[in-house]
Design a protein around this motif. Structure first.
Motif, PDB file in Angstrom:
ATOM      1  N   TRP A 159      86.288 -41.153 -75.721  1.00 29.13           N
ATOM      2  CA  TRP A 159      86.794 -39.898 -76.618  1.00 29.13           C
ATOM      3  C   TRP A 159      86.681 -39.858 -77.889  1.00 29.13           C
ATOM      4  O   TRP A 159      86.499 -39.032 -78.897  1.00 29.13           O
ATOM      5  N   TYR A 160      86.865 -41.278 -78.264  1.00 26.50           N
ATOM      6  CA  TYR A 160      86.995 -41.629 -79.581  1.00 26.50           C
ATOM      7  C   TYR A 160      86.175 -42.947 -79.862  1.00 26.50           C
ATOM      8  O   TYR A 160      86.071 -43.752 -79.028  1.00 26.50           O
ATOM      9  N   PRO A 161      85.579 -43.134 -80.876  1.00 29.07           N
ATOM     10  CA  PRO A 161      84.516 -44.318 -80.880  1.00 29.07           C
ATOM     11  C   PRO A 161      85.524 -45.428 -80.865  1.00 29.07           C
ATOM     12  O   PRO A 161      86.324 -45.507 -81.329  1.00 29.07           O
ATOM     13  N   GLY A 162      84.965 -46.784 -80.303  1.00 32.36           N
ATOM     14  CA  GLY A 162      85.932 -47.991 -80.212  1.00 32.36           C
ATOM     15  C   GLY A 162      85.452 -48.774 -79.360  1.00 32.36           C
ATOM     16  O   GLY A 162      84.271 -48.689 -78.634  1.00 32.36           O
ATOM     17  N   ARG A 163      86.301 -50.092 -79.396  1.00 32.99           N
ATOM     18  CA  ARG A 163      85.652 -51.281 -78.332  1.00 32.99           C
ATOM     19  C   ARG A 163      86.362 -50.983 -77.245  1.00 32.99           C
ATOM     20  O   ARG A 163      87.543 -50.584 -76.757  1.00 32.99           O
ATOM     21  N   ILE A 164      85.259 -51.200 -76.005  1.00 34.84           N
ATOM     22  CA  ILE A 164      85.957 -51.369 -74.552  1.00 34.84           C
ATOM     23  C   ILE A 164      86.648 -52.660 -74.459  1.00 34.84           C
ATOM     24  O   ILE A 164      86.110 -53.731 -74.547  1.00 34.84           O
ATOM     25  N   VAL A 165      88.007 -52.414 -73.944  1.00 32.22           N
ATOM     26  CA  VAL A 165      88.973 -53.487 -73.806  1.00 32.22           C
ATOM     27  C   VAL A 165      88.940 -53.864 -72.528  1.00 32.22           C
ATOM     28  O   VAL A 165      89.729 -54.750 -72.126  1.00 32.22           O
ATOM     29  N   ALA A 166      88.683 -52.947 -71.503  1.00 33.18           N
ATOM     30  CA  ALA A 166      89.026 -53.000 -70.064  1.00 33.18           C
ATOM     31  C   ALA A 166      88.092 -52.056 -69.489  1.00 33.18           C
ATOM     32  O   ALA A 166      87.604 -50.973 -69.727  1.00 33.18           O
ATOM     33  N   MET A 167      87.359 -52.682 -68.223  1.00 32.34           N
ATOM     34  CA  MET A 167      86.457 -51.718 -67.411  1.00 32.34           C
ATOM     35  C   MET A 167      86.654 -52.070 -65.867  1.00 32.34           C
ATOM     36  O   MET A 167      86.806 -53.384 -65.378  1.00 32.34           O
ATOM     37  N   ASN A 168      87.281 -51.153 -65.403  1.00 38.83           N
ATOM     38  CA  ASN A 168      87.632 -50.961 -63.906  1.00 38.83           C
ATOM     39  C   ASN A 168      86.583 -50.286 -63.061  1.00 38.83           C
ATOM     40  O   ASN A 168      87.002 -49.469 -62.069  1.00 38.83           O
ATOM     41  N   ALA A 169      85.483 -50.852 -63.293  1.00 40.79           N
ATOM     42  CA  ALA A 169      84.298 -49.933 -62.467  1.00 40.79           C
ATOM     43  C   ALA A 169      83.320 -50.911 -62.197  1.00 40.79           C
ATOM     44  O   ALA A 169      82.748 -51.641 -63.158  1.00 40.79           O
ATOM     45  N   GLN A 170      82.549 -50.721 -60.847  1.00 45.39           N
ATOM     46  CA  GLN A 170      81.186 -51.715 -60.586  1.00 45.39           C
ATOM     47  C   GLN A 170      80.134 -50.495 -60.013  1.00 45.39           C
ATOM     48  O   GLN A 170      80.457 -49.431 -59.440  1.00 45.39           O
ATOM     49  N   LEU A 171      79.099 -50.874 -60.451  1.00 48.56           N
ATOM     50  CA  LEU A 171      77.970 -50.014 -59.719  1.00 48.56           C
ATOM     51  C   LEU A 171      78.142 -49.954 -58.218  1.00 48.56           C
ATOM     52  O   LEU A 171      78.342 -51.009 -57.667  1.00 48.56           O
ATOM     53  N   GLY A 172      77.915 -48.800 -57.759  1.00 44.46           N
ATOM     54  CA  GLY A 172      78.292 -48.348 -56.359  1.00 44.46           C
ATOM     55  C   GLY A 172      79.642 -48.140 -55.717  1.00 44.46           C
ATOM     56  O   GLY A 172      79.573 -48.182 -54.623  1.00 44.46           O
ATOM     57  N   GLN A 173      80.532 -48.454 -56.721  1.00 41.39           N
ATOM     58  CA  GLN A 173      81.954 -48.143 -56.460  1.00 41.39           C
ATOM     59  C   GLN A 173      82.193 -46.839 -56.045  1.00 41.39           C
ATOM     60  O   GLN A 173      81.773 -45.915 -56.934  1.00 41.39           O
ATOM     61  N   THR A 174      83.148 -46.458 -54.938  1.00 41.46           N
ATOM     62  CA  THR A 174      83.608 -45.167 -54.854  1.00 41.46           C
ATOM     63  C   THR A 174      84.768 -45.016 -55.479  1.00 41.46           C
ATOM     64  O   THR A 174      85.811 -45.798 -55.463  1.00 41.46           O
ATOM     65  N   VAL A 175      84.960 -43.897 -56.405  1.00 42.83           N
ATOM     66  CA  VAL A 175      86.257 -43.751 -57.133  1.00 42.83           C
ATOM     67  C   VAL A 175      86.556 -41.989 -56.806  1.00 42.83           C
ATOM     68  O   VAL A 175      85.763 -41.229 -56.349  1.00 42.83           O
ATOM     69  N   ARG A 176      87.750 -41.730 -57.175  1.00 45.70           N
ATOM     70  CA  ARG A 176      88.464 -40.578 -57.071  1.00 45.70           C
ATOM     71  C   ARG A 176      88.532 -39.943 -58.383  1.00 45.70           C
ATOM     72  O   ARG A 176      88.854 -40.749 -59.561  1.00 45.70           O
ATOM     73  N   LYS A 177      88.617 -38.635 -58.262  1.00 48.63           N
ATOM     74  CA  LYS A 177      88.918 -37.882 -59.935  1.00 48.63           C
ATOM     75  C   LYS A 177      90.226 -38.322 -60.411  1.00 48.63           C
ATOM     76  O   LYS A 177      91.236 -38.419 -59.570  1.00 48.63           O
ATOM     77  N   GLY A 178      90.222 -38.629 -61.651  1.00 44.82           N
ATOM     78  CA  GLY A 178      91.491 -38.979 -62.345  1.00 44.82           C
ATOM     79  C   GLY A 178      91.916 -40.683 -62.341  1.00 44.82           C
ATOM     80  O   GLY A 178      92.627 -40.968 -63.022  1.00 44.82           O
ATOM     81  N   GLN A 179      91.198 -41.230 -61.512  1.00 51.42           N
ATOM     82  CA  GLN A 179      91.203 -42.795 -61.467  1.00 51.42           C
ATOM     83  C   GLN A 179      90.624 -43.246 -62.731  1.00 51.42           C
ATOM     84  O   GLN A 179      89.700 -43.045 -63.327  1.00 51.42           O
ATOM     85  N   VAL A 180      91.639 -44.383 -63.299  1.00 53.72           N
ATOM     86  CA  VAL A 180      91.336 -44.914 -64.783  1.00 53.72           C
ATOM     87  C   VAL A 180      90.022 -45.790 -64.466  1.00 53.72           C
ATOM     88  O   VAL A 180      90.311 -46.909 -63.578  1.00 53.72           O
ATOM     89  N   LEU A 181      88.960 -45.785 -65.193  1.00 51.96           N
ATOM     90  CA  LEU A 181      87.863 -46.633 -65.051  1.00 51.96           C
ATOM     91  C   LEU A 181      87.666 -47.718 -66.205  1.00 51.96           C
ATOM     92  O   LEU A 181      87.078 -48.422 -66.118  1.00 51.96           O
TER      93      LEU A 181
END
Length: 420
Positions: free
Chosen positions: A197-219
């Motif tokens: 939403w705003y420029p910045g450094r990614i400090v955490a990533m909770n997502a992998q390629l091919g992962q199934t996610v649901r709407k609203g889940q923090v990625l």
């Protein structure tokens, strides 16, 4: 090879009936008829000088032929007394043909050259029970015999076991189809991009390629370069992560760091050439099938994009696919589509899959009780589902749709011919 016992029995029964008829009319008992599905061979009846059927009583005889060279089939009958040609003007002749299903054709005759010519066309198939009446020298002669072709019989149980199914021929609405090539793609609504939403450094990533996610889940969590506060980025839609372009420590700016696709939200994109562009409309039915042809469904055109591709000059038509299509159709698959661009009423049509070849004709097999017989057709318009019939079949006729090849094989095995 010996004939099937049931076939031998049917053949014997029909021949016996014909023999009784012939004897009752004053003719010597001769095998004059073949069984169901069996054409007569040269040994089944006496042939005359014109290769026709000889019918005799005393010293009078006639030779019945169907002449087909350069004309529609017509009766030519030659008369004889003591095996010598007789002036046709001395004979009055009438022939009656009773066909499968009860239709009766009657022919009057007039002398022409050295034979009697029947008035009218002997329609195909040449399969009927025949009655002949001749008057000469004040005497009346009558004969009756069966002459079948393209006919066979199955019990109801045998037909069911062979997968034989029938329908009644009648009027149908025939679709006018245009075939096009295309591919399966995710709909715009089925694709979501995860951005900072705003420029910045990614400090955490909770997502992998091919992962199934649901709407609203923090990625992911990003530390803003301006406020130095950390904020969470949720999944905008439910689906599968199909693209990942950033990791922890990377700077997120305006590019998507993740792409989510919902595999249940599909449409087919078809390439519409200029010649078909004016005929394709939103709402039209389309049969979508994979390239192997073993998976298909019916859907509708949801949009036709107004711009054309510069290189191919094709427009794009989008066809919405139901959610269940995802089990068979995958994004990126090539497909074919049959677009229903119009529809016309056909007064009489049969299923295209019912059509078979018999001699030089395209036919279907009519069913009357447990008996099946060819119907030679003149055809009109044709679609994968229906074929228009212009002549050769009466409306309301029950005909074979599934298992027609079994009927044809049995007729061919029995040696059905076109012999007059």
């Amino acid at each position: 090879m010996n004939a099937h016992p049931m076939r031998r029995f049917v053949r014997f029964a029909v021949c016996l009936t014909a023999t009784i008829l012939l004897t009752a009319c004053g003719q010597a008992a001769k095998p004059q008829a073949e069984g169901e599905g069996h054409a007569e061979t040269a040994g089944d009846f006496e042939r005359g000088p014109h290769r026709g059927r000889m019918l005799r009583e005393g010293d009078f005889a006639i030779e019945v032929t169907i002449f087909e060279e350069g004309v529609e089939p017509e009766f030519h009958v030659y008369a004889y007394r003591k095996n010598k040609p007789l002036d046709p003007k001395q004979v009055q002749l009438a022939v009656e043909l009773r066909r499968l299903g009860g239709k009766t054709d009657r022919f009057a005759f007039a002398p022409q050259q050295d034979y009697l010519r029947g008035a009218g066309v002997v329609e195909e198939p040449h399969s009927f029970d025949v009655k002949v009446r001749a008057v000469e020298g004040g005497r009346t002669h009558q004969w009756a015999y069966a002459s079948y072709e393209g006919r066979t019989a199955f019990s109801a149980e045998a037909a069911r076991a062979g997968g034989v199914k029938t329908e009644v021929a009648g009027p149908v609405v025939m679709a006018e189809l245009v075939d096009m090539a295309g591919r399966i793609e995710i709909t715009p609504e089925g694709r979501g991009e995860v951005r900072a939403w705003y420029p910045g450094r990614i400090v955490a990533m909770n997502a992998q390629l091919g992962q199934t996610v649901r709407k609203g889940q923090v990625l992911a969590r990003v530390e803003s370069s301006q406020s130095l506060q950390t904020y969470s980025i949720p999944a905008p839609i439910s689906g599968v992560i199909v693209q990942k372009s950033a990791n922890v420590g990377d700077v997120a700016y305006d590019a998507a760091i993740l792409v989510i696709a919902d595999p249940t939200k599909l449409h087919a994109e078809f390439f519409v050439y200029p010649r078909d562009a004016e005929r394709v409309r939103v709402g039209q039915k389309v049969e979508v099938r994979n390239l192997a042809g073993d998976a298909r469904l019916t859907a509708r055109v949801e949009a036709v994009l107004p711009t054309a591709d510069i290189e191919s000059q094709t427009m794009m038509a989008h066809v919405h696919l139901p959610p269940g299509a995802a089990s068979t159709f995958r994004p990126g698959m090539g497909v074919e589509g049959a677009f229903q661009v119009g529809a016309q009423q056909a007064p009489l049509a049969v299923r295209t899959m019912a059509l078979q070849r018999f001699r030089d004709f395209t036919v279907v097999f009519a069913r009357v009780g447990n008996t099946y017989e060819v119907r030679m057709l003149e055809l009109g318009r044709k679609t994968p589902e229906w074929t228009e019939v212009l002549s050769g079949l009466e409306p309301g006729t029950e005909y074979v749709t599934d298992g027609a090849f079994l009927i044809r094989a049995d007729i061919e095995k029995s040696g059905a011919s076109h012999d007059h």
